[in-house]
Design a protein around this motif. Sequence first.
Motif, PDB file in Angstrom:
ATOM      1  N   GLU A 112     109.408  47.623  48.674  1.00 36.18           N
ATOM      2  CA  GLU A 112     108.710  47.811  49.958  1.00 36.18           C
ATOM      3  C   GLU A 112     107.483  46.922  50.035  1.00 36.18           C
ATOM      4  OE1 GLU A 112     107.891  51.950  50.163  1.00 36.18           O
ATOM      5  OE2 GLU A 112     109.983  52.543  50.564  1.00 36.18           O
ATOM      6  N   HIS A 113     106.768  46.807  48.920  1.00 36.21           N
ATOM      7  CA  HIS A 113     105.573  45.956  48.889  1.00 36.21           C
ATOM      8  C   HIS A 113     105.937  44.505  49.178  1.00 36.21           C
ATOM      9  CE1 HIS A 113     101.767  44.247  47.421  1.00 36.21           C
ATOM     10  NE2 HIS A 113     102.521  43.365  46.785  1.00 36.21           N
ATOM     11  N   TRP A 114     106.974  44.012  48.521  1.00 36.18           N
ATOM     12  CA  TRP A 114     107.375  42.627  48.760  1.00 36.18           C
ATOM     13  C   TRP A 114     107.811  42.414  50.196  1.00 36.18           C
ATOM     14  CZ3 TRP A 114     110.544  41.902  43.636  1.00 36.18           C
ATOM     15  CH2 TRP A 114     109.692  41.381  42.645  1.00 36.18           C
ATOM     16  N   ASP A 115     108.551  43.345  50.745  1.00 36.36           N
ATOM     17  CA  ASP A 115     109.016  43.193  52.119  1.00 36.36           C
ATOM     18  C   ASP A 115     107.843  43.202  53.095  1.00 36.36           C
ATOM     19  OD1 ASP A 115     111.317  43.124  54.034  1.00 36.36           O
ATOM     20  OD2 ASP A 115     110.427  45.019  54.698  1.00 36.36           O
ATOM     21  N   ARG A 116     106.826  43.948  52.766  1.00 34.12           N
ATOM     22  CA  ARG A 116     105.670  44.085  53.655  1.00 34.12           C
ATOM     23  C   ARG A 116     104.651  42.962  53.460  1.00 34.12           C
ATOM     24  NH1 ARG A 116     104.440  48.597  51.889  1.00 34.12           N
ATOM     25  NH2 ARG A 116     102.729  48.042  50.502  1.00 34.12           N
ATOM     26  N   GLU A 117     104.424  42.558  52.205  1.00 34.77           N
ATOM     27  CA  GLU A 117     103.324  41.655  51.893  1.00 34.77           C
ATOM     28  C   GLU A 117     103.745  40.228  51.528  1.00 34.77           C
ATOM     29  OE1 GLU A 117     100.294  42.570  52.294  1.00 34.77           O
ATOM     30  OE2 GLU A 117     100.631  44.731  52.562  1.00 34.77           O
ATOM     31  N   ARG A 118     105.021  39.886  51.578  1.00 35.17           N
ATOM     32  CA  ARG A 118     105.596  38.616  51.143  1.00 35.17           C
ATOM     33  C   ARG A 118     105.936  38.694  49.657  1.00 35.17           C
ATOM     34  NH1 ARG A 118     101.628  33.883  53.033  1.00 35.17           N
ATOM     35  NH2 ARG A 118     103.422  32.552  52.509  1.00 35.17           N
ATOM     36  N   TYR A 119     106.973  37.973  49.270  1.00 38.93           N
ATOM     37  CA  TYR A 119     107.454  37.998  47.893  1.00 38.93           C
ATOM     38  C   TYR A 119     106.547  37.154  47.002  1.00 38.93           C
ATOM     39  CZ  TYR A 119     111.721  40.307  49.380  1.00 38.93           C
ATOM     40  OH  TYR A 119     112.605  41.228  49.876  1.00 38.93           O
ATOM     41  N   HIS A 120     106.300  37.669  45.811  1.00 42.26           N
ATOM     42  CA  HIS A 120     105.445  36.977  44.850  1.00 42.26           C
ATOM     43  C   HIS A 120     105.673  37.576  43.468  1.00 42.26           C
ATOM     44  CE1 HIS A 120     102.784  40.528  44.601  1.00 42.26           C
ATOM     45  NE2 HIS A 120     102.998  40.633  45.900  1.00 42.26           N
ATOM     46  N   ALA A 121     105.508  36.774  42.432  1.00 46.27           N
ATOM     47  CA  ALA A 121     105.586  37.260  41.057  1.00 46.27           C
ATOM     48  C   ALA A 121     105.140  36.138  40.132  1.00 46.27           C
ATOM     49  CB  ALA A 121     107.016  37.699  40.694  1.00 46.27           C
ATOM     50  N   TYR A 122     104.316  36.468  39.164  1.00 46.03           N
ATOM     51  CA  TYR A 122     103.839  35.479  38.194  1.00 46.03           C
ATOM     52  C   TYR A 122     105.013  34.927  37.393  1.00 46.03           C
ATOM     53  CZ  TYR A 122     101.558  33.601  34.029  1.00 46.03           C
ATOM     54  OH  TYR A 122     101.167  32.793  32.994  1.00 46.03           O
ATOM     55  N   GLU A 123     105.188  33.608  37.435  1.00 50.43           N
ATOM     56  CA  GLU A 123     106.311  32.937  36.781  1.00 50.43           C
ATOM     57  C   GLU A 123     107.654  33.535  37.195  1.00 50.43           C
ATOM     58  OE1 GLU A 123     106.128  30.220  34.830  1.00 50.43           O
ATOM     59  OE2 GLU A 123     103.943  30.114  34.964  1.00 50.43           O
TER      60      GLU A 123
ATOM     61  N   HIS B 233      98.152  35.332  38.374  1.00 44.62           N
ATOM     62  CA  HIS B 233      99.240  35.681  39.293  1.00 44.62           C
ATOM     63  C   HIS B 233      99.028  35.030  40.651  1.00 44.62           C
ATOM     64  CE1 HIS B 233     100.758  38.164  42.633  1.00 44.62           C
ATOM     65  NE2 HIS B 233     101.827  38.310  41.883  1.00 44.62           N
ATOM     66  N   ASP B 234      97.818  35.183  41.195  1.00 41.02           N
ATOM     67  CA  ASP B 234      97.550  34.640  42.531  1.00 41.02           C
ATOM     68  C   ASP B 234      97.565  33.119  42.531  1.00 41.02           C
ATOM     69  OD1 ASP B 234      97.321  37.245  43.291  1.00 41.02           O
ATOM     70  OD2 ASP B 234      95.161  37.213  43.653  1.00 41.02           O
ATOM     71  N   ALA B 235      97.095  32.509  41.439  1.00 45.91           N
ATOM     72  CA  ALA B 235      97.095  31.046  41.362  1.00 45.91           C
ATOM     73  C   ALA B 235      98.530  30.516  41.334  1.00 45.91           C
ATOM     74  CB  ALA B 235      96.332  30.595  40.120  1.00 45.91           C
ATOM     75  N   PHE B 236      99.405  31.178  40.580  1.00 43.14           N
ATOM     76  CA  PHE B 236     100.803  30.761  40.529  1.00 43.14           C
ATOM     77  C   PHE B 236     101.447  30.889  41.908  1.00 43.14           C
ATOM     78  CE2 PHE B 236     105.294  31.896  40.236  1.00 43.14           C
ATOM     79  CZ  PHE B 236     105.800  30.844  39.497  1.00 43.14           C
ATOM     80  N   THR B 237     101.218  32.008  42.581  1.00 45.17           N
ATOM     81  CA  THR B 237     101.819  32.229  43.899  1.00 45.17           C
ATOM     82  C   THR B 237     101.354  31.173  44.899  1.00 45.17           C
ATOM     83  OG1 THR B 237     101.930  34.621  43.467  1.00 45.17           O
ATOM     84  CG2 THR B 237     102.096  33.900  45.760  1.00 45.17           C
TER      85      THR B 237
ATOM     86  N   ASP C 135      99.903  30.669  28.850  1.00 43.28           N
ATOM     87  CA  ASP C 135      98.845  31.345  28.098  1.00 43.28           C
ATOM     88  C   ASP C 135      99.127  32.838  28.026  1.00 43.28           C
ATOM     89  OD1 ASP C 135      96.529  32.262  26.934  1.00 43.28           O
ATOM     90  OD2 ASP C 135      95.184  31.154  28.280  1.00 43.28           O
ATOM     91  N   LEU C 136      99.304  33.357  26.824  1.00 42.52           N
ATOM     92  CA  LEU C 136      99.564  34.794  26.674  1.00 42.52           C
ATOM     93  C   LEU C 136      98.414  35.638  27.183  1.00 42.52           C
ATOM     94  CD1 LEU C 136     101.305  34.746  23.186  1.00 42.52           C
ATOM     95  CD2 LEU C 136     102.336  35.525  25.330  1.00 42.52           C
ATOM     96  N   ASP C 137      97.218  35.041  27.266  1.00 41.96           N
ATOM     97  CA  ASP C 137      96.077  35.781  27.798  1.00 41.96           C
ATOM     98  C   ASP C 137      96.059  35.795  29.322  1.00 41.96           C
ATOM     99  OD1 ASP C 137      94.903  36.735  25.461  1.00 41.96           O
ATOM    100  OD2 ASP C 137      93.918  34.819  25.065  1.00 41.96           O
ATOM    101  N   ASP C 138      97.089  35.245  29.944  1.00 43.28           N
ATOM    102  CA  ASP C 138      97.260  35.482  31.371  1.00 43.28           C
ATOM    103  C   ASP C 138      97.617  36.950  31.613  1.00 43.28           C
ATOM    104  OD1 ASP C 138      96.694  32.882  31.928  1.00 43.28           O
ATOM    105  OD2 ASP C 138      98.731  32.296  32.483  1.00 43.28           O
ATOM    106  N   TYR C 139      97.977  37.630  30.554  1.00 39.19           N
ATOM    107  CA  TYR C 139      98.215  39.076  30.614  1.00 39.19           C
ATOM    108  C   TYR C 139      97.026  39.813  30.011  1.00 39.19           C
ATOM    109  CZ  TYR C 139     103.159  38.550  31.839  1.00 39.19           C
ATOM    110  OH  TYR C 139     104.335  38.265  32.488  1.00 39.19           O
TER     111      TYR C 139
END
Length: 491
Positions: free
Chosen positions: A361-372, A429-433, A483-487
Amino acid sequence: MPEIVIVGAGFSGLCVGIRLLRRGIRDFVILDAAESVGGVWRHNTYPGVAVDIPSATYSYSFEPNPHWSRAFAPGEEVRAYAEHCATKYGLRPHLRLNTRAEKAVFDPAADRWRISTSDREFEARFLVCAVGPLDQPRNPEIPGLDAFTGKIVHTARWDHGHELDGRRVAVIGTGASGLQVIPEIAERAAHLDVYQRTPIWVLPKVDFGIPPAVRRLFRLFPPAQRLVRLVTTLVSEIVMVLGIVHYSKAPFLVRGTELLCRAHLRRQVPDREIRRKLTPRYGFGCKRPSFSNRYFPAFTRPDVTLVTEPIERVTASGIVTRDGVERPVDTLVLATGFKILQPGATPPFPVVGLGGVELGEHWDRERYHAYEGLSVPFAPNFWMMNGPYTVTGASWFSIIEAGTTHIVRVVAEARRRGARRVAVRRGPHDAFTADMRRRMKGTILAQPSCARSNSYYFDRRGEAPYIRPQSGLYVWRRSRTFDLDDYEYTR
């Protein structure tokens, strides 16, 4: 309770399991609603089903298959390859088949996922959704479809007990599945009507049987097959990445490919009017293209009719088009693809993260996005294979292996740090998107002609988050070096 639950026993889920075992991580289960492994290749058994890229490329890089019988392997061989991998890599004890995932909810107090299934409830620290995008058949929204009294068959759920010989058959859909099944039906039906909404770009298919001597060479000397794989991968990468992803820099590749497709059509269909109907009015790459030497000739047969007039309704015994013509039908074949970029399909079951946010529902409402293409900040300890911005490169297997490498690296790091919770940080996440959306502007998918393609690459907003606008080689390298510290790891 297992530490990790993987949903889906297709090639994505199997690869996650294999990579976990290689890392020494054994506490996981793989759930699947079907009675056997294989995913889309377990479900799709329609006549003529086969891979639509060269067989040498269609396998795990670490498990080449020297037994392919053809340059483009038939579906049954691909399914057998999945069974082989499940057995060879010791995944059988981890499988929980006939178990459909119905809902997953993250418990922030326990930092665990609670997964409801058709069989029981599972609880796990980490959850991986590895259900492929070609999972849920999509039926067309045509008035009267439920009133049809003949036989209805979807290509993704083929009924092998139903005979087509001597019947009047109608096929709705001319995408990748329709392209393969139409020539098969044409040879058996008394008459075939093909209802086309959007034509498909079709390339010549350099298909041939692989001689036993060559297969023996591949088995005894694997580097020979790896060399073939390298060549077919490079050719596919050039067309996919340079032509489609970097269209603005190399538009001549797309134009050249379109000329090749048109020449292929001219050679096989002498009738000018039929050729006009079969010629796409959108750019090559806007919609999934395919290879075939048998598709176009099917429309030159006197017992096959290509119908491009829009369907108005289905009656009890036929199909009525907008011009008022009704054509009788005994068997209706739906080659109408799958639900992909819509709630209930991506992800294929409700996934509820922090704050009660349901991912689909979030993706449908806010646009699709996901880190990598794999994770979002509000769903800790969760990754979705085949999510937004994942599809690129020469082969689905390269996408699978890159995603699996990413996931297993993070799981191993979380275990090393003793973390109960791991979530991608908002900044990366936001930078990748933002980078993906910027890069998308230079692809063929940003061209106006794509609006006429009716492609499953696009969501309801007209955006194409299904495709990752980078090369397969880059994604492969990125999965090993991000970078594993992206998490953020919470102990």
